[in-house]
Design an enzyme around this catalytic site. Structure first.
Site: not given
Lengths: 143, 143
Positions: B10, B83, B132
């Site tokens: 994502h 992010h 991430e």
């Protein structure tokens, strides 16, 4: 006509050095599908695509000091996320739809890095995020 | 062990209002696959996933004023890209590999929004971009 949210073609990431960023992705994330960098002088940028299994990262380096990316890097010298690009089936229909809904489309569609028409929408319309729309390429780039 | 660049799970997007952002994605981009917002109090955020055909947008709203996202929004009141999240097969191996290569891994892996371990890597290691890493969920979320 209302659009349907298309696939995320790429995340655009500004960098002061494509060469250095490519090494980072290769070393730290194991990237192997890394395209050849190329110039898009009309847009004032050099770009390089890195394939993830389902989408791409577009590294963007200023072509010269007049580049729109040069301004971004003055504010963010290390680089950073610059835009996200969603595919649309028909760029003209998407632009007409966005304008009818009051969005600020930046200029006219022009040919982008994948050879199909692209256009940007002002970040104020998307909660501070710069959005690129790209007419779906015949070859989606990520396999 | 060297990792292989995994799929982009994502793009994380900070917003002062998930409800308002959801309406924007629905109205301007035709998003229809929109999850129910939920709280992750341990991480100080509320999140909501919007599915694109190949990945997801994670809308992130501060849970309270102590939220790490609250600081981001003070600098970027309208919100913006926060992010990117790549999947890895084994988070412990990925963390060990990154540390061996000198990267700054932020804390220990913890359970993330998709129920598998996640960890963040300092933006200084990725050209200003917060990365991430997420152990691949059994259900990848985007179909």
């Amino acid at each position: 006509m209302t659009a349907t949210l298309g696939r995320l073609n790429h995340v655009g990431v500004a960098t002061p050095s494509i060469a250095k960023s490519v090494e980072t992705y290769r070393l730290l994330l194991g990237a192997t599908a890394i395209g050849e960098p190329f110039d898009l002088p009309a847009q004032g940028v050099k770009v390089c695509f890195i394939d993830a299994p389902n989408t791409q990262i577009e590294l963007i380096e200023p072509y010269d000091e007049s580049s729109p990316i040069a301004g971004f890097l003055r504010k963010n010298p290390a680089g950073g996320q610059h835009h996200v690009c969603f595919e649309v089936a028909d760029i003209s229909a998407a632009v007409a739809d966005l304008k009818a809904k009051g969005a600020t489309v930046l200029g006219e569609p022009r040919i982008g890095a994948h050879g199909t028409p692209i256009v940007f929408v002002h970040p104020k319309d998307f909660g501070g995020m710069l959005v690129e729309l790209m007419e779906t390429p015949g070859d989606t780039g990520a396999h």
